[in-house]
Design a protein around this motif. Structure first.
Motif, PDB file in Angstrom:
ATOM      1  N   GLY A 105       0.969  -1.222  -0.034  1.00 23.64           N
ATOM      2  CA  GLY A 105       0.044  -0.023   0.168  1.00 23.64           C
ATOM      3  C   GLY A 105       0.984   1.096   0.037  1.00 23.64           C
TER       4      GLY A 105
ATOM      5  N   GLY B 188      -2.321  10.947   1.172  1.00 18.63           N
ATOM      6  CA  GLY B 188      -3.573  11.454   1.255  1.00 18.63           C
ATOM      7  C   GLY B 188      -3.556  13.075   0.886  1.00 18.63           C
TER       8      GLY B 188
ATOM      9  N   LEU C 238      -3.478   9.362   4.929  1.00 14.85           N
ATOM     10  CA  LEU C 238      -4.473   8.150   4.856  1.00 14.85           C
ATOM     11  C   LEU C 238      -3.515   7.111   4.628  1.00 14.85           C
ATOM     12  CD1 LEU C 238      -7.144   9.900   2.738  1.00 14.85           C
ATOM     13  CD2 LEU C 238      -7.134   9.698   4.889  1.00 14.85           C
ATOM     14  N   TYR C 239      -4.007   5.790   4.631  1.00 12.35           N
ATOM     15  CA  TYR C 239      -3.449   4.569   4.347  1.00 12.35           C
ATOM     16  C   TYR C 239      -4.053   4.025   3.077  1.00 12.35           C
ATOM     17  CZ  TYR C 239      -1.568  -0.089   4.543  1.00 12.35           C
ATOM     18  OH  TYR C 239      -1.087  -1.313   4.351  1.00 12.35           O
ATOM     19  N   PHE C 240      -3.453   3.973   1.858  1.00 12.21           N
ATOM     20  CA  PHE C 240      -4.089   3.307   0.645  1.00 12.21           C
ATOM     21  C   PHE C 240      -3.910   1.982   0.746  1.00 12.21           C
ATOM     22  CE2 PHE C 240      -4.169   7.946  -0.005  1.00 12.21           C
ATOM     23  CZ  PHE C 240      -5.315   8.110  -1.028  1.00 12.21           C
TER      24      PHE C 240
ATOM     25  N   TYR D  89      -8.667   3.785   0.666  1.00 12.72           N
ATOM     26  CA  TYR D  89      -7.732   3.873   1.923  1.00 12.72           C
ATOM     27  C   TYR D  89      -8.787   3.647   3.156  1.00 12.72           C
ATOM     28  CZ  TYR D  89     -10.552   8.229   2.095  1.00 12.72           C
ATOM     29  OH  TYR D  89     -11.651   9.238   2.135  1.00 12.72           O
TER      30      TYR D  89
ATOM     31  N   ASP E 182      -8.703   5.252   6.887  1.00  9.88           N
ATOM     32  CA  ASP E 182      -8.284   6.511   7.625  1.00  9.88           C
ATOM     33  C   ASP E 182      -7.522   6.103   9.086  1.00  9.88           C
ATOM     34  OD1 ASP E 182      -7.938   9.025   9.001  1.00  9.88           O
ATOM     35  OD2 ASP E 182     -10.025   9.640   8.554  1.00  9.88           O
TER      36      ASP E 182
ATOM     37  N   HIS F 276     -12.924   6.223  -1.000  1.00  4.72           N
ATOM     38  CA  HIS F 276     -11.829   6.265  -2.166  1.00  4.72           C
ATOM     39  C   HIS F 276     -11.617   7.540  -2.674  1.00  4.72           C
ATOM     40  CE1 HIS F 276     -15.126   6.742  -4.834  1.00  4.72           C
ATOM     41  NE2 HIS F 276     -15.607   5.968  -4.109  1.00  4.72           N
TER      42      HIS F 276
END
Length: 238
Positions: free
Chosen positions: A80, A84, A90-92, A108, A110, A154
Motif C-alpha cells: 500500500g 492523502g 491516509l493509508y491506501f 484507503y 483513515d 476512495h
C-alpha cells in the motif's frame, strides 16, 4: 530515488535468522516459480521496504506519475501507500481502474479513526476455537463490526498530495528480484520521469589517476592545474 540491490541484499542476509521480536501477518503471493530452500530462507530476513517520494510541487501529484503509481500499487509485493490530502494522512490499501489509466481510484483507511484495542491470543474475538457458543460469546463482548467500514472510502490518485511513501515486502530474495525487475521495467517505460530507479550496485566514484594533472584543494572547490604556462585552467566544484 534509486534502489541499490546489493546493499539491500547485504542487509537482509546480515539479519537472516536473527530474531528481532517482530512478526508480521502476511499472506505471501505465489507466482508459480520455485521458492527458496529452508536453508536459504533461514539466511534471509524478510524485507519491509519504504520508499518516500515527492511527486510534484503543488497540492496534488504531477499527472505524469499517476499511471506509474497505479502500477506500483498493483504489484504483488505492494503493502500500500501512506499519503492523502493536505494535512490529512491516509493509508491506501488498494487501487482500482484500468492499468496505465490516469483516472485510477485509490481505496484507503483513515488511521485517525480510533478503535478499542483488540485482545491477542486464544481469547481474542478473532481467534476461532471451533466452539460455536464460545465464539459467539466472544464476538458479542467485542464490537468486531467497528473494525469494518460501512462503505469503501476512495479518492482519485490524481488528487493525492505529492508527498507520500510506498511500501513493499519481500519474504525472500526471489521476491526482491521480482520486485526489482518490475520496478525497473516501470522506470524504463517512463524514462523522462520515473517513479524510482533500480541499480544492481552503487556507482563508484572515479579514481584519480597518478598521471593526472596536479589537484589542489582550495576553499570549497578543487582547482585542477593544467600545467605551467596554461592560462585557461578550469575548476571542479564540490
Amino acid at each position: 530515488p534509486e534502489l541499490y540491490l546489493d546493499e539491500v541484499v547485504g542487509l537482509c542476509e546480515q539479519w537472516g535468522g536473527v530474531d528481532v521480536g517482530l512478526q508480521l501477518q502476511y499472506a505471501p503471493h505465489t507466482t508459480g516459480g520455485a521458492r527458496g530452500t529452508p536453508s536459504e530462507d533461514a539466511a534471509w530476513s524478510p524485507l519491509l521496504l519504504l520508499v518516500p517520494l515527492k511527486l510534484g510541487v503543488g497540492r496534488t501529484i504531477n499527472p505524469v506519475y499517476v499511471p506509474q503509481l497505479h502500477a506500483a500499487l498493483a504489484m504483488p509485493q505492494s503493502l500500500g501507500m501512506v499519503g492523502g490530502k493536505h494535512n490529512a494522512s491516509l493509508y491506501f490499501v488498494g487501487v482500482q481502474g484500468k492499468s496505465g489509466s490516469a483516472h485510477a481510484e485509490g481505496f484507503y483507511l483513515d488511521p485517525h479513526t480510533v478503535q478499542p484495542a483488540a485482545e491477542a491470543g486464544p481469547y481474542s474475538c478473532y481467534y476461532a476455537t471451533g466452539d460455536e457458543a464460545l465464539d459467539a460469546a466472544k464476538l458479542a463482548q467485542f464490537p468486531a463490526d467497528s473494525y469494518h467500514c460501512d462503505r469503501p472510502r476512495h479518492m482519485p490518485l490524481a488528487a493525492v498530495d505529492p508527498s507520500l511513501a510506498l511500501a513493499f515486502r519481500a519474504d525472500s530474495r526471489e521476491d526482491l528480484e521480482e520486485l526489482a525487475e518490475a520496478l525497473d521495467k516501470l522506470a524504463r517505460q517512463s524514462p523522462l520521469a520515473p517513479l524510482l530507479t533500480v541499480a544492481r550496485a552503487r556507482p563508484q566514484a572515479p579514481a584519480v589517476c597518478p598521471s593526472s594533472p596536479a589537484i589542489s584543494e582550495r576553499g570549497g572547490s578543487v582547482t585542477v592545474d593544467q600545467g605551467e604556462g596554461d592560462a585557461d585552467g578550469w575548476e571542479l566544484l564540490d
